[in-house]
Scaffold this active site. Structure first.
Site, PDB file in Angstrom:
ATOM      1  N   THR A  62       0.810  -1.220   0.000  1.00 50.76           N
ATOM      2  CA  THR A  62       0.000   0.000   0.000  1.00 50.76           C
ATOM      3  C   THR A  62       0.848   1.277   0.000  1.00 50.76           C
ATOM      4  O   THR A  62       1.897   1.336   0.628  1.00 50.76           O
ATOM      5  CB  THR A  62      -0.883   0.006   1.257  1.00 50.76           C
ATOM      6  OG1 THR A  62      -1.528  -1.247   1.341  1.00 50.76           O
ATOM      7  CG2 THR A  62      -1.915   1.102   1.214  1.00 50.76           C
ATOM      8  N   GLY A  74       2.949  -2.769   8.056  1.00 52.39           N
ATOM      9  CA  GLY A  74       3.022  -3.394   9.378  1.00 52.39           C
ATOM     10  C   GLY A  74       4.391  -3.989   9.613  1.00 52.39           C
ATOM     11  O   GLY A  74       4.869  -4.787   8.820  1.00 52.39           O
ATOM     12  N   GLU A 134      -7.692  -6.144   2.978  1.00 51.83           N
ATOM     13  CA  GLU A 134      -7.927  -7.284   2.067  1.00 51.83           C
ATOM     14  C   GLU A 134      -9.128  -7.004   1.164  1.00 51.83           C
ATOM     15  O   GLU A 134      -9.897  -7.913   0.852  1.00 51.83           O
ATOM     16  CB  GLU A 134      -8.146  -8.580   2.858  1.00 51.83           C
ATOM     17  CG  GLU A 134      -6.952  -8.966   3.692  1.00 51.83           C
ATOM     18  CD  GLU A 134      -6.371 -10.327   3.291  1.00 51.83           C
ATOM     19  OE1 GLU A 134      -5.391 -10.721   3.902  1.00 51.83           O
ATOM     20  OE2 GLU A 134      -6.887 -10.982   2.346  1.00 51.83           O
TER      21      GLU A 134
END
Lengths: 703, 703
Positions: free
Chosen positions: B150, B189, B441
């Site tokens: 992302t 993350g 997702e």
């Protein structure tokens, strides 16, 4: 590092969205705020807090609970000047704004001035009130109050509270006592670390007789040292979902004595001899509740507008997927589904806003009528009927407006994709802060049932031919149950649709209720059994009520471009809600299946129409960048730059990694041999096999 | 202070609720977990983490973001042993449990093993994979991975990512670069403070030509010193709505070189000379996505069950209002409206659970079929059709199951009244942690539209007489569009109801699509315009699909008391959802208005029936007190005692008041004179008047 910006920039995009709006934003904004004065005052308040260091909001997501609370107290001090000098009207508007900007602080403030002072105003005799005001209730110079009603095991059922206040004639005092754990005062805002006194709700016992719940002003802490007084045990309730800026606490009283004069005696009196005089009628508390609910409808609108300001501006500048190669990506707001996600919620927020304004006027008129009413007033029954009806309707409004707002905040969050999950988008805090509105001042489901109960009663009146109060007058129309759409989907068609369907669902609930009564149930039992139908009745009636008030407001306006837009918005609200609850409209035949399809098409079209002016419309909500406190909703569209800057400012890189040496290094440096390897066991097996083979071979070679 | 307890105690009440259940809880629990083995493993995992200090949960609400993250790393270390020694099946079950207990940690873990390792598995050549495994990807001894897909300005549209990877032939490297702010890797993350390497998604450019997004394993930090490598800029994304235990970060690359061999080359290859070989077919990624979605359906069920375990147990022991004087107050769970609030949600959670189990089996069968499939397999088309259909349906399932769970968590919170707002109820964290499931997702709305697009396609197939895959086979039934209820409201009646209505809403969407095509729109445009109808198609189809899978599971079971209960639960789920979406059933005439009234009555009745066994049913969800981490849901019913103890433990009274002297004392001690009083100005006016009077008098006396 100076990054190049893609073209058009987000700022250019937002500027284009603002070019040549077909209406006057300022005029629209005035209409939404009720008056120019209200808007100007709001702008003044916004400017004031934007410049006040205690009201800094951008760092709020990274403050600890303790830091938030300390800051609350700084704000508290800054507000005392206004509360003691401003008119009630101005100050109420100020508090309304604070409620949108900073719900945590609003709560601490409301506890002192809304609940504690409110308890004195409604429960104290004039002399008692003077006494406490002299003590410093207004200026906090001597008394900082909190409101000790709820207990660990009792919330909604106030009559069931278990704290006792037993009269001791010898010492002329009441003994306040917490008999068991469940009776611990709980959730008491301000108790944990900032209040000196509490309005304690307790079961009054005089000479062994219980008189129900009364209010006792009880000192908690020494005002010089802030030490707890003997017998008072206080603890911190700790972390909450939101509103961590207010110090909710628990209180246990162990035989704490308060002077008899600290019982609030406007209604029930206890004399020096322990003679109890009870009021001839139950306390008339409708008015007080109505005020709170009215402000919650306004707050639902304002909080929804705040979330929508962010979501709609972001949707205008965020681009995702292009329709062809080398073409610029499409603005989210240009996708029909994204319009569907946000435009009906915009319409709903506007509808709740106008409903709040009109409720406010009704509330003021009623308060005035009640204040000036004489016991023998010939209009007494009319006024009381109207009050009762508005009271019941406001229960439903509180419930469905707060639910609608909470839902709006989360839908806005989701509509911003991943970034909505960042604390800095401000959606998480908005949601967490607002969530309690669905629970306090009456759990929404319970309030809905109260509204439903009143509607069942109104239906009973209607079939007996009684002329009903304005909010439910449509039940007097004999043709309403079988009304049909004229296919126009006009505002009047929509209003009739809601009235028809509301009348039918109310009738259904009432008929269920009566049939259970006939089968031998008590009134309460019968009401319980038809809960679901009562709930539906309240839901449908409430949406119809909001629509009607919105429509009335719009139809009273001058015929101009702003009004035209608001009519479109009203239509969107009414039709979208019909679509959402289409089952009832089909069931009671107001619309045919084909007409419902037309409703869906029309909602699509209205969404696209409102999208065309979405940015100027959102601008008319008049919420400053400081208030919305979200880089995603920046007025100038500098979304990514502001977001990046805020993330950087809030998260400086620490000089040293906090746990690399302790936790990460040992993992990275670990050699495979450091761990017992099941593979070793397998290697042993192989070895054993080899040995066996060798032995076999040796054995066979011996033969 | 030993408090007396009111009778019956909450513990006694819960024990009574558990006495003599009409079914075997253990057997029911096994059915819900798919096998005895799965249940036993779950119990083992629960015992392990309940005893592991790093998995302490009761203090989690009061930890700071930094403390949470450090603890995440402790858990990480504790899991490496299992990941390297357990079978994939066992380990997946372990992770499923961790997902319910501790979503923050689950995410950090999933980033390393699901996303980073997953990217290697699906994108690396066998030699590349060996290389990275040798480097320590599995044991974290050398490589701790993260997944850098992302970007700040690009989420859903992966093809639109703007980070570049330009091939430099001279040095045989790719140059990874962030061209502008919007292309900053965002939400990554593990990047902020715990990863050494990243799987970076970037636009590959070779000799000036763009080849689309490929994956490049890029080292971020020195594994010895943990210093950032040259050209790598990393910052912390900071506070989020939930899951603060994972260190999401942003990454900017400034001309960072990675060896050519670090591009994952299973699909596209780049040779030493810069020759690009692209795969003949687009990557077959259906399977991978399907796995994630299957686990999200299971997680939605499990997370909903966790919230419901708390809400239902609390509703059983909480009492509010008594039906007569001196009578014990009524358990919340005995109010019809409270049954309405919770029992349908219980049914939905159970339905999602069985759906998840069956999806898992389908997923495993398909994975196996795909793995063993030869290019010339005669069943190839069938398998691919089924895969495509399940893939599309799973998009809808992911969306509507995660929404249903999020909604359940908040409804459970609200059903616990004020206490649901306490952090220690655990609802706030459950909500905040789960909320992201609706976004990542694949944003739920976008996924729903994908499902809707596939359904429109299926309808097109059906009218051409094509035999459809099992999930949409009902569209092949020519009688389905005009089916009518047989009034039985049986499971088969309900299933037919859903199929009838789903077929109709799909048909509507398909017809809209075709009409827009005919009016000259492109396929994409036509699909966009009918978004709302596609969305509705997906919504209705998905509920029908869940119901069908639940029903199939239940009908395959032995005929016993547990199955009988599950049939009741299935009926409640199906009918309640019909009630919720009644508009479609009326519109397409499957039910008449009278039958819909019967549905409402029946749902009332089923709610009461399930309430009768609510506590044993909830017990069969088999979630330990440690996992649910909420005193309100304590297994033994010691709700108030546990809650009080936790609040006290988490909030010890500080020795000294943190801000009394600075902020409260000055307020309390303030004398009224300290403030400028507008009253003073008024006093001056009076004085002036008096002076004037005096002067007048003096003047007149002179005369």
């Amino acid at each position: 590092m100076a990054f190049p910006r893609p073209k058009p920039t987000t700022m250019e995009t937002l500027a284009m969205e603002r070019a040549n709006p077909p209406f006057n934003i300022r005029k629209l904004s005035i209409a939404m705020h009720g008056s120019e004065k209200a808007l100007v005052l709001k702008e003044k308040f916004m400017a004031e807090i934007a410049r006040h260091p205690a009201f800094k909001l951008s760092d709020i997501h990274d403050l600890s609970k303790d830091e938030l609370r300390e800051r609350t107290m700084e704000k508290f001090a800054s507000m005392v000047y206004f509360v003691t000098t401003e008119s009630l009207e101005t100050f109420s508007l100020r508090m309304q704004l604070i409620g949108i900007a900073d719900p945590s602080f609003w709560t601490r403030f409301g506890v002192a001035y809304g609940l504690f002072l409110g308890a004195l105003r409604s429960g104290a005799t004039p002399n008692q009130l003077s006494y406490w005001i002299d003590k410093g209730v207004l200026g906090l110079n001597g008394v900082i109050g909190c409101f000790a009603m709820t207990e660990l095991a009792h919330g909604s059922n106030v009559a069931g509270l278990e704290t006792t206040a037993t009269f001791d004639r010898d010492s002329d005092t009441f003994v306040i006592h917490t008999p068991h754990l469940g009776a611990t005062k709980w959730w008491i805002g301000g108790a944990a670390s900032t209040a000196t006194h509490a309005a304690v709700f307790a079961q009054m016992i005089v000479d062994g007789k219980k008189y129900g719940v009364k209010t006792f002003v009880t000192q908690l802490r020494d005002t010089k040292t802030f030490q707890l007084l003997p017998g008072v045990t206080i603890g911190d309730i700790g972390k909450k979902m939101g509103r961590d800026g207010i110090d909710n606490g628990y209180i246990q009283f162990t035989y704490v004595r308060v002077p008899r004069a600290h019982m609030l005696m406007k209604h029930t009196q206890v004399s020096r001899d322990g003679l109890v005089t009870e009021p001839p009628l139950a306390q008339l508390t409708y008015g007080a509740l109505l005020g709170g609910r009215t402000s919650m409808v306004a707050d639902s609108s304002n909080s929804a507008k705040k979330a929508l300001t962010v979501a709609v501006r972001y949707a205008a500048v965020r681009r995702q997927f292009s329709s062809g190669k080398n073409e610029i990506e499409t603005q989210l707001l240009d996708y029909p589904i994204h319009q569907r996600r946000l435009m009906p919620l915009v319409a709903q927020a506007v509808a709740m806003g106008f409903t709040g304004l009109r409720l406010q006027v009704m509330y003021e008129q009623m308060t005035q009528a009640l204040d000036t009413m004489e016991p023998n007033d010939p209009n007494l029954n009319d006024i009381l009927d109207k009050l009762k009806e508005t009271h019941a309707t406001s229960a439903g409004l509180k419930a469905f407006c707060t639910w609608a707002c909470l839902d709006t905040i989360d839908k806005c969050r989701q509509s911003c994709g991943g970034h909505g999950y960042s604390a800095y988008s401000n959606f998480p805090l908005m949601y967490a802060d607002f969530a309690v509105q669905c629970t306090w001042e009456g759990d929404n489901t319970i309030l809905s049932l109260q509204a439903g109960r009143s509607l069942v009663g109104a239906w009973g009146g209607a079939i007996k031919g009684k002329k009903l109060a304005p909010g439910v007058a449509y039940l007097n129309d004999p043709a309403i149950l079988t009304a049909k759409s004229d296919s126009s989907l006009s505002l009047s068609d929509i209003q009739r649709a809601w009235q028809c369907v509301a009348a039918n669902v109310i009738k259904k609930a009432a008929e269920e209720y009566v049939s259970h009564l006939k089968s031998g149930k008590s009134k309460d039992q019968a009401m319980e059994i038809c809960s679901q139908s009562r709930f539906i009745a309240a839901k449908v009636h409430t949406v119809g009520y909001i629509f009607r008030l919105f429509r009335e407001a719009v139809e009273e306006m001058d015929d101009n471009e702003e009004t035209k837009l608001l009519k479109t918005v009203a239509r969107l609200y009414g039709l979208w809600q019909i679509e959402e609850q289409q089952g009832y409209f089909l069931k009671y035949g107001y619309f045919t299946a084909q007409q419902i399809d037309k409703v869906q098409d029309y909602v699509d079209k209205l969404c696209a129409e409102v999208r065309g002016v979405a940015i100027p419309l959102i601008d008319s909500f008049a919420l400053s960048d400081h208030i919305i406190n979200s880089p995603l909703g920046k007025w100038d569209g500098s979304v990514y730059e502001s977001y990046f800057a805020q993330v950087q400012a809030a998260n400086p890189t620490p000089k040293e990694h906090p746990y690399f040496n302790r936790l990460i290094k040992p993992l990275l440096d670990r050699q495979n041999e450091d761990m017992e390897d099941p593979g070793e066991a397998m290697a042993l097996e192989e070895e054993l096999k080899e040995l066996e083979e060798e032995r076999k071979e040796a054995a066979s070679s011996k033969k």
